[in-house]
Design an enzyme around this catalytic site. Sequence first.
Site, PDB file in Angstrom:
ATOM      1  N   VAL A  96       0.889  -1.257   0.017  1.00  0.00           N
ATOM      2  CA  VAL A  96       0.084  -0.095   0.016  1.00  0.00           C
ATOM      3  C   VAL A  96       0.938   1.239   0.032  1.00  0.00           C
ATOM      4  O   VAL A  96       0.403   2.209  -0.445  1.00  0.00           O
ATOM      5  CB  VAL A  96      -1.245   0.014   1.163  1.00  0.00           C
ATOM      6  CG1 VAL A  96      -0.237  -0.015   2.353  1.00  0.00           C
ATOM      7  CG2 VAL A  96      -2.024   1.066   1.204  1.00  0.00           C
ATOM      8  N   GLY A  97       1.841   1.191   0.656  1.00  0.00           N
ATOM      9  CA  GLY A  97       3.044   2.257   0.489  1.00  0.00           C
ATOM     10  C   GLY A  97       3.471   2.376  -0.506  1.00  0.00           C
ATOM     11  O   GLY A  97       3.892   1.620  -1.169  1.00  0.00           O
ATOM     12  N   GLY A 104      -6.326   6.402   9.013  1.00  0.00           N
ATOM     13  CA  GLY A 104      -6.780   5.810   7.552  1.00  0.00           C
ATOM     14  C   GLY A 104      -7.489   4.597   7.887  1.00  0.00           C
ATOM     15  O   GLY A 104      -8.036   4.100   9.049  1.00  0.00           O
ATOM     16  N   ARG A 105      -7.427   3.730   6.822  1.00  0.00           N
ATOM     17  CA  ARG A 105      -8.237   2.380   6.808  1.00  0.00           C
ATOM     18  C   ARG A 105      -7.556   1.381   7.679  1.00  0.00           C
ATOM     19  O   ARG A 105      -8.219   0.802   8.443  1.00  0.00           O
ATOM     20  CB  ARG A 105      -8.013   1.748   5.347  1.00  0.00           C
ATOM     21  CG  ARG A 105      -8.511   2.415   4.408  1.00  0.00           C
ATOM     22  CD  ARG A 105      -8.439   1.823   2.984  1.00  0.00           C
ATOM     23  NE  ARG A 105      -7.165   2.220   2.494  1.00  0.00           N
ATOM     24  CZ  ARG A 105      -6.836   2.801   1.394  1.00  0.00           C
ATOM     25  NH1 ARG A 105      -7.814   3.013   0.581  1.00  0.00           N
ATOM     26  NH2 ARG A 105      -5.677   3.054   1.139  1.00  0.00           N
ATOM     27  N   ARG A 124       5.570   3.468   9.028  1.00  0.00           N
ATOM     28  CA  ARG A 124       7.020   3.742   8.254  1.00  0.00           C
ATOM     29  C   ARG A 124       7.994   3.895   9.369  1.00  0.00           C
ATOM     30  O   ARG A 124       7.870   4.717  10.143  1.00  0.00           O
ATOM     31  CB  ARG A 124       6.881   4.662   7.269  1.00  0.00           C
ATOM     32  CG  ARG A 124       6.436   4.302   6.076  1.00  0.00           C
ATOM     33  CD  ARG A 124       7.206   3.198   5.244  1.00  0.00           C
ATOM     34  NE  ARG A 124       6.493   2.564   4.027  1.00  0.00           N
ATOM     35  CZ  ARG A 124       5.585   1.615   4.145  1.00  0.00           C
ATOM     36  NH1 ARG A 124       5.378   0.976   5.281  1.00  0.00           N
ATOM     37  NH2 ARG A 124       5.035   1.045   2.996  1.00  0.00           N
ATOM     38  N   ASP A 136       7.144  -2.904  13.519  1.00  0.00           N
ATOM     39  CA  ASP A 136       7.070  -3.753  12.496  1.00  0.00           C
ATOM     40  C   ASP A 136       8.071  -3.019  11.445  1.00  0.00           C
ATOM     41  O   ASP A 136       8.481  -3.647  10.319  1.00  0.00           O
ATOM     42  CB  ASP A 136       5.948  -3.939  11.850  1.00  0.00           C
ATOM     43  CG  ASP A 136       5.787  -5.066  10.854  1.00  0.00           C
ATOM     44  OD1 ASP A 136       6.531  -6.152  10.927  1.00  0.00           O
ATOM     45  OD2 ASP A 136       5.131  -4.662   9.821  1.00  0.00           O
ATOM     46  N   HIS A 182       9.259  -6.127   9.032  1.00  0.00           N
ATOM     47  CA  HIS A 182       8.286  -5.628   8.228  1.00  0.00           C
ATOM     48  C   HIS A 182       7.414  -6.665   7.723  1.00  0.00           C
ATOM     49  O   HIS A 182       7.372  -6.858   6.523  1.00  0.00           O
ATOM     50  CB  HIS A 182       9.164  -4.724   7.234  1.00  0.00           C
ATOM     51  CG  HIS A 182       8.259  -3.800   6.594  1.00  0.00           C
ATOM     52  ND1 HIS A 182       8.804  -2.414   6.001  1.00  0.00           N
ATOM     53  CD2 HIS A 182       6.846  -3.793   6.375  1.00  0.00           C
ATOM     54  CE1 HIS A 182       7.496  -1.908   5.441  1.00  0.00           C
ATOM     55  NE2 HIS A 182       6.543  -2.599   5.750  1.00  0.00           N
TER      56      HIS A 182
HETATM   57  O1  3PY Z   1       2.187  -2.690   2.088  1.00  0.00           O
HETATM   58  C1  3PY Z   1       2.987  -1.906   2.676  1.00  0.00           C
HETATM   59  O2  3PY Z   1       3.286  -0.859   2.349  1.00  0.00           O
HETATM   60  C2  3PY Z   1       3.244  -2.296   4.076  1.00  0.00           C
HETATM   61  O3  3PY Z   1       4.166  -1.748   4.727  1.00  0.00           O
HETATM   62  C3  3PY Z   1       2.424  -3.264   4.832  1.00  0.00           C
HETATM   63  O4  3PY Z   1       3.100  -3.557   5.974  1.00  0.00           O
END
Ligand code: 3PY
Length: 283
Positions: A20-21, A107-108, A200, A224, A249
């Site tokens: 997602v990032g 957010g989500r 992050r 994480d 992570h």
């Molecule tokens: O998908 C991402 O950006 C993540 O860091 C999920 O932990």
Amino acid sequence: MQELVDAAGPTLRVVSTISVGHEHIDLKVTAERNIQVGYTPDILTDAVADSAVMLALMASRRAGQSYSFVKDNQWPSFHWTPFAFCGPQLSTTSFSPTRTVGFLGFGRIAHAVVKRVAAFGITHCIYTPRPGAADQSVRDTQLRDAHGLVSVTPVDLPTLARESDVLFVLAPGGSATRHIINAEFLRQMRATSVLVNNGRGSIVDSAALARALAEGWIWGAGLDVVDEEPQVGPEHPLVREPRCVVLPHIGSAASETRAEMATLTARNVLAGVMGEPLPVAIQ
Ligand SMILES: O=C(O)C(=O)CO
């Protein structure tokens, strides 16, 4: 990014990240070259929220220390005492009814964490939106009503630091959020508070957090993500901190979720190659 795009040449039509990032993608460069960019939001929300709660429990209840204790073969010679390995309780109880859960970024994934902590009897959530986030008051009301919470309240950063018993960092990276959690912030937190970072690594100043843990400004941390990742070995100050749980992570690393993320990533690539709109594109 520029180098990669140059090396790929003018036929590169699509980039699809299995995350997602997307701060690792320079959207200015891709826009200039008309390269479509896909990503995988939503799918991983529940897996990351699960891992955030896991880290909150691990950090509060000293799972890292307890686990090392057994692996180091110290249990056989241990004389039990009532308060050994104790840490703050996440769930509310009749004898400890108030607990405030805070969020940096709302957010989500934060919403999915609210759903989970509501089951632990949490009735009071506070949050500071990530810089530039839209007004969330309508969503706050829906969230509060859906989960039987008493309150979901936006607050400024010092209030977030002072009032959170557990603080979940769930904001995106980038210059706008870099080191928001610094020594000044950590000094305002409670000595019994726990910090969880699934957002992050760059949001938290590692040196300041290691000091906060060593000097007891806060109770513990569950991470994480770490600013220096993946250069996080046994000598890293946060890995050396007994009250810090560090994971590599793996927030979205639930098998079902990763399979779905991989499928969407492939669908994004195929659509891009065919010159079609991507199923899930970064606008
Ligand atoms: O998908 C991402 O950006 C993540 O860091 C999920 O932990």
